[in-house]
Design a protein around this motif. Structure first.
Motif, mmCIF file in Angstrom:
data_model
loop_
_atom_site.group_PDB
_atom_site.id
_atom_site.type_symbol
_atom_site.label_atom_id
_atom_site.label_comp_id
_atom_site.label_asym_id
_atom_site.label_seq_id
_atom_site.Cartn_x
_atom_site.Cartn_y
_atom_site.Cartn_z
ATOM 1 N N SER A 137 0.824 -1.213 0.000
ATOM 2 C CA SER A 137 0.000 0.000 0.000
ATOM 3 C C SER A 137 0.858 1.264 0.000
ATOM 4 C CB SER A 137 -0.910 -0.008 1.238
ATOM 5 O OG SER A 137 -1.572 1.225 1.397
ATOM 6 N N ARG A 138 0.360 2.276 -0.707
ATOM 7 C CA ARG A 138 0.987 3.602 -0.623
ATOM 8 C C ARG A 138 0.552 4.338 0.645
ATOM 9 N NH1 ARG A 138 3.488 3.814 -5.201
ATOM 10 N NH2 ARG A 138 2.557 3.030 -7.125
ATOM 11 N N PHE A 139 -0.510 3.799 1.258
ATOM 12 C CA PHE A 139 -1.046 4.396 2.472
ATOM 13 C C PHE A 139 -0.571 3.604 3.692
ATOM 14 C CE2 PHE A 139 -4.299 4.641 -0.939
ATOM 15 C CZ PHE A 139 -4.211 6.013 -1.207
ATOM 16 N N PRO A 140 -0.448 4.252 4.841
ATOM 17 C CA PRO A 140 0.004 3.543 6.046
ATOM 18 C C PRO A 140 -0.949 2.411 6.443
ATOM 19 C CG PRO A 140 0.151 5.928 6.341
ATOM 20 C CD PRO A 140 -0.590 5.711 5.064
ATOM 21 N N ILE A 141 -0.375 1.290 6.839
ATOM 22 C CA ILE A 141 -1.130 0.163 7.385
ATOM 23 C C ILE A 141 -0.934 0.189 8.901
ATOM 24 C CG2 ILE A 141 -1.410 -2.340 7.408
ATOM 25 C CD1 ILE A 141 -0.156 -2.363 4.590
ATOM 26 N N VAL A 142 -2.007 0.377 9.633
ATOM 27 C CA VAL A 142 -1.890 0.615 11.076
ATOM 28 C C VAL A 142 -2.425 -0.534 11.923
ATOM 29 C CG1 VAL A 142 -1.901 3.119 10.804
ATOM 30 C CG2 VAL A 142 -4.077 1.899 11.074
ATOM 31 N N GLY A 143 -2.864 -1.610 11.304
ATOM 32 C CA GLY A 143 -3.375 -2.730 12.094
ATOM 33 C C GLY A 143 -3.723 -3.909 11.219
ATOM 34 N N LYS A 144 -3.807 -5.077 11.843
ATOM 35 C CA LYS A 144 -4.146 -6.317 11.128
ATOM 36 C C LYS A 144 -4.930 -7.229 12.054
ATOM 37 C CE LYS A 144 -0.916 -9.434 10.574
ATOM 38 N NZ LYS A 144 0.278 -10.139 10.057
ATOM 39 N N GLU A 145 -5.921 -7.902 11.501
ATOM 40 C CA GLU A 145 -6.736 -8.823 12.281
ATOM 41 C C GLU A 145 -7.085 -10.031 11.418
ATOM 42 O OE1 GLU A 145 -10.990 -8.844 14.761
ATOM 43 O OE2 GLU A 145 -10.342 -7.044 13.673
ATOM 44 N N LYS A 146 -6.754 -11.216 11.912
ATOM 45 C CA LYS A 146 -7.135 -12.430 11.193
ATOM 46 C C LYS A 146 -8.630 -12.683 11.391
ATOM 47 C CE LYS A 146 -4.857 -15.107 9.446
ATOM 48 N NZ LYS A 146 -4.002 -16.166 9.991
ATOM 49 N N ILE A 147 -9.282 -13.192 10.351
ATOM 50 C CA ILE A 147 -10.693 -13.570 10.438
ATOM 51 C C ILE A 147 -10.737 -15.091 10.561
ATOM 52 C CG2 ILE A 147 -12.931 -13.528 9.294
ATOM 53 C CD1 ILE A 147 -12.041 -10.963 7.884
ATOM 54 N N ALA A 148 -11.184 -15.564 11.698
ATOM 55 C CA ALA A 148 -11.087 -16.986 12.010
ATOM 56 C C ALA A 148 -12.155 -17.796 11.283
ATOM 57 C CB ALA A 148 -11.206 -17.195 13.514
ATOM 58 N N ASN A 173 -7.076 -18.557 3.933
ATOM 59 C CA ASN A 173 -7.308 -17.622 5.030
ATOM 60 C C ASN A 173 -7.800 -16.273 4.549
ATOM 61 O OD1 ASN A 173 -4.766 -17.024 3.871
ATOM 62 N ND2 ASN A 173 -4.075 -16.040 5.730
ATOM 63 N N SER A 174 -8.237 -15.466 5.511
ATOM 64 C CA SER A 174 -8.687 -14.092 5.283
ATOM 65 C C SER A 174 -8.134 -13.215 6.400
ATOM 66 C CB SER A 174 -10.217 -13.999 5.275
ATOM 67 O OG SER A 174 -10.776 -14.762 4.220
ATOM 68 N N ALA A 175 -7.850 -11.973 6.073
ATOM 69 C CA ALA A 175 -7.344 -11.033 7.076
ATOM 70 C C ALA A 175 -7.828 -9.632 6.743
ATOM 71 C CB ALA A 175 -5.821 -11.067 7.140
ATOM 72 N N ALA A 176 -8.003 -8.833 7.785
ATOM 73 C CA ALA A 176 -8.444 -7.444 7.633
ATOM 74 C C ALA A 176 -7.296 -6.528 8.024
ATOM 75 C CB ALA A 176 -9.657 -7.184 8.513
ATOM 76 N N PHE A 177 -6.909 -5.642 7.120
ATOM 77 C CA PHE A 177 -5.823 -4.693 7.348
ATOM 78 C C PHE A 177 -6.416 -3.290 7.447
ATOM 79 C CE2 PHE A 177 -4.294 -8.301 4.930
ATOM 80 C CZ PHE A 177 -3.116 -8.669 5.573
ATOM 81 N N ARG A 178 -6.002 -2.552 8.455
ATOM 82 C CA ARG A 178 -6.478 -1.174 8.618
ATOM 83 C C ARG A 178 -5.516 -0.233 7.907
ATOM 84 N NH1 ARG A 178 -10.645 -0.143 11.957
ATOM 85 N NH2 ARG A 178 -11.465 -1.934 13.108
ATOM 86 N N VAL A 179 -6.048 0.475 6.905
ATOM 87 C CA VAL A 179 -5.237 1.318 6.032
ATOM 88 C C VAL A 179 -5.734 2.766 6.136
ATOM 89 C CG1 VAL A 179 -4.487 1.716 3.659
ATOM 90 C CG2 VAL A 179 -4.870 -0.625 4.469
ATOM 91 N N VAL A 180 -4.827 3.684 6.375
ATOM 92 C CA VAL A 180 -5.182 5.102 6.473
ATOM 93 C C VAL A 180 -5.206 5.672 5.058
ATOM 94 C CG1 VAL A 180 -4.614 7.344 7.476
ATOM 95 C CG2 VAL A 180 -4.102 5.242 8.739
ATOM 96 N N THR A 181 -6.361 5.652 4.420
ATOM 97 C CA THR A 181 -6.482 6.069 3.023
ATOM 98 C C THR A 181 -6.556 7.585 2.863
ATOM 99 O OG1 THR A 181 -8.860 5.641 3.244
ATOM 100 C CG2 THR A 181 -7.521 3.932 2.195
ATOM 101 N N ALA A 182 -6.813 8.290 3.932
ATOM 102 C CA ALA A 182 -6.825 9.758 3.912
ATOM 103 C C ALA A 182 -6.602 10.232 5.346
ATOM 104 C CB ALA A 182 -8.148 10.294 3.369
ATOM 105 N N LYS A 183 -6.287 11.486 5.489
ATOM 106 C CA LYS A 183 -6.017 12.028 6.817
ATOM 107 C C LYS A 183 -7.245 11.852 7.713
ATOM 108 C CE LYS A 183 -4.246 16.112 9.191
ATOM 109 N NZ LYS A 183 -3.778 17.519 9.039
ATOM 110 N N ASP A 204 -8.882 9.178 8.161
ATOM 111 C CA ASP A 204 -9.860 8.253 7.576
ATOM 112 C C ASP A 204 -9.216 6.887 7.397
ATOM 113 O OD1 ASP A 204 -11.967 7.068 6.338
ATOM 114 O OD2 ASP A 204 -11.762 8.147 4.446
ATOM 115 N N THR A 205 -9.675 5.916 8.160
ATOM 116 C CA THR A 205 -9.129 4.560 8.085
ATOM 117 C C THR A 205 -10.111 3.638 7.367
ATOM 118 O OG1 THR A 205 -7.893 4.846 10.136
ATOM 119 C CG2 THR A 205 -8.290 2.586 9.410
ATOM 120 N N THR A 206 -9.584 2.869 6.437
ATOM 121 C CA THR A 206 -10.385 1.897 5.696
ATOM 122 C C THR A 206 -9.927 0.494 6.052
ATOM 123 O OG1 THR A 206 -10.812 3.380 3.831
ATOM 124 C CG2 THR A 206 -10.947 1.025 3.389
ATOM 125 N N ILE A 207 -10.886 -0.391 6.284
ATOM 126 C CA ILE A 207 -10.569 -1.803 6.517
ATOM 127 C C ILE A 207 -10.492 -2.493 5.157
ATOM 128 C CG2 ILE A 207 -11.324 -3.951 7.575
ATOM 129 C CD1 ILE A 207 -12.911 -2.276 9.592
#
Length: 359
Positions: A173-184, A191-201, A203-206
């Motif tokens: 990502s060109r945007f910061p990744i600030v978190g990760k969560e596995k989906i059990a 597998n599946s995982a959710a990454f928290r990405v700061v797409t704008a100031k 504004d965080t997108t999962i």
């Protein structure tokens, strides 16, 4: 005699429409309860094309009876649009982000690491803002080159393995990744995982990256299926082989359904938050898996693409199994499957997303 023949053909047309509709709405059936009919959506294009052939026939020989296939197309509009949507190609607005999902098949067609990787060169040319990959887990020199090449263009990246060390999914990502969560959910290698990405100031997108259960077909199974499609297997053997393959596909579908449920429930728990979901679903457009996730998110391909968008293209399996979806916080533009690169068994799927509530 001519009138009788026309009536027989009309009856066949009506029967074709009925079967097409039954298949088209079969995505309501949960594969865990009925695994053997879970993959019947793969047959949908056969009956759609047959109905279109009837339409052409009636227009040539008895135009007023063309109302029969036209009625079938109108009643089946929803599954037809899901399988092969048609949309106006609106210009991509300024400020959109480019999202790509690509199953890279472990870079397995990249035989000589002394030569540039076709997949890595393609990614550099496409230059997506968010790149998600499945079957990324190559090792050795391939992994070193892939990591160093992509890290030069993407300051942020993360990955997730399956619980038992199988397939690796990743995000660059060109945007910061600030978190990760596995989906059990239950799976040996997916597998599946959710990454928290700061797409704008502010504004965080999962970003949810998925690789659902594979079809369960070995390379030998797929080559036999290819031989059947070419007519290289005799009738009795082909019948036995098709039954065996159909059972294996059904078993895999019964595993995928709870996986899709787990991801959909995760999305529902985060309702109201900005979400982008991508990945290899290993299931057709007419399937429980796609419908379940499209019930909680917007299917970007259906909303903004044109045509069937075949994304898997090996061994006579030609179907769209790769997807991009989003919450109402985003509007999709020009989603498409790019079949210009054949360095994997999948083609990449690409979409531009513009932030802003659709309604």
């Amino acid at each position: 005699m001519k009138e009788f023949t026309f009536r027989i053909i009309a009856g066949a047309n009506i029967a074709t429409i009925v079967v097409m509709l039954l298949i088209g709405f079969s995505d309501r059936i949960n594969p865990t309860a009925h695994p053997l009919i879970a993959n019947i959506g793969l047959l949908f294009p056969v009956f759609l094309v047959a109905n279109l052939a009837f339409l052409a026939f009636w227009l040539m020989f008895r135009a007023k009876w063309a109302l029969i296939p036209v009625a079938g197309l109108l009643i089946g509009f929803q599954p037809i649009r899901i399988y092969t949507p048609f949309n106006r190609n609106a210009a991509t607005p300024e400020g959109s982000i480019k999202v790509m999902s690509y199953n890279v098949f472990y870079f397995s067609t990249w035989d000589d690491t002394a030569q540039p990787s076709e997949i890595l060169s393609y990614i550099k040319r496409q230059n997506p803002d968010i790149l998600c990959m499945q079957e990324f887990g190559s090792t050795g020199r391939k992994r070193e080159i892939a990591d160093s090449t992509l890290s030069a263009f993407y300051p942020h990246h993360d990955s997730a393995d399956s619980p038992e060390g199988g397939d690796e999914i990743c995000i660059y990502s060109r945007f910061p990744i600030v978190g990760k969560e596995k989906i059990a959910y239950k799976s040996k290698g997916n597998n599946s995982a959710a990454f928290r990405v700061v797409t704008a100031k502010g504004d965080t997108t999962i970003v949810v990256v998925n690789h659902f259960e594979t079809t369960g077909l070995s390379l030998d199974d797929r080559s036999k299926f290819h031989a059947m499609m070419k007519g290289d297997i005799r009738n009795r053997e082909a019948e036995q082989e098709s039954r065996r393959l159909w059972h294996k596909l059904g078993e895999a579908s019964a595993i995928r359904a709870p996986q899709a449920d787990a991801v959909a429930e995760y999305v529902e728990r985060h309702k109201g938050q900005s979400i982008i979901l991508v990945g290899d679903f290993n299931d057709s457009p007419i399937s429980y898996v796609r419908r379940r996730l499209a019930s909680v998110l917007n299917d970007c391909y259906v909303a903004s693409a044109n045509g069937p968008g075949i994304s898997y293209h090996y061994n006579a399996f030609y179907v769209r199994i790769d997807n991009i979806m989003c919450s109402d916080h985003w509007t999709p533009y020009r989603c498409h499957v790019d079949n210009s690169i054949k360095a994997s068994d999948h083609y990449p799927i690409i979409c531009w997303l513009k932030r802003g509530l659709r309604w």
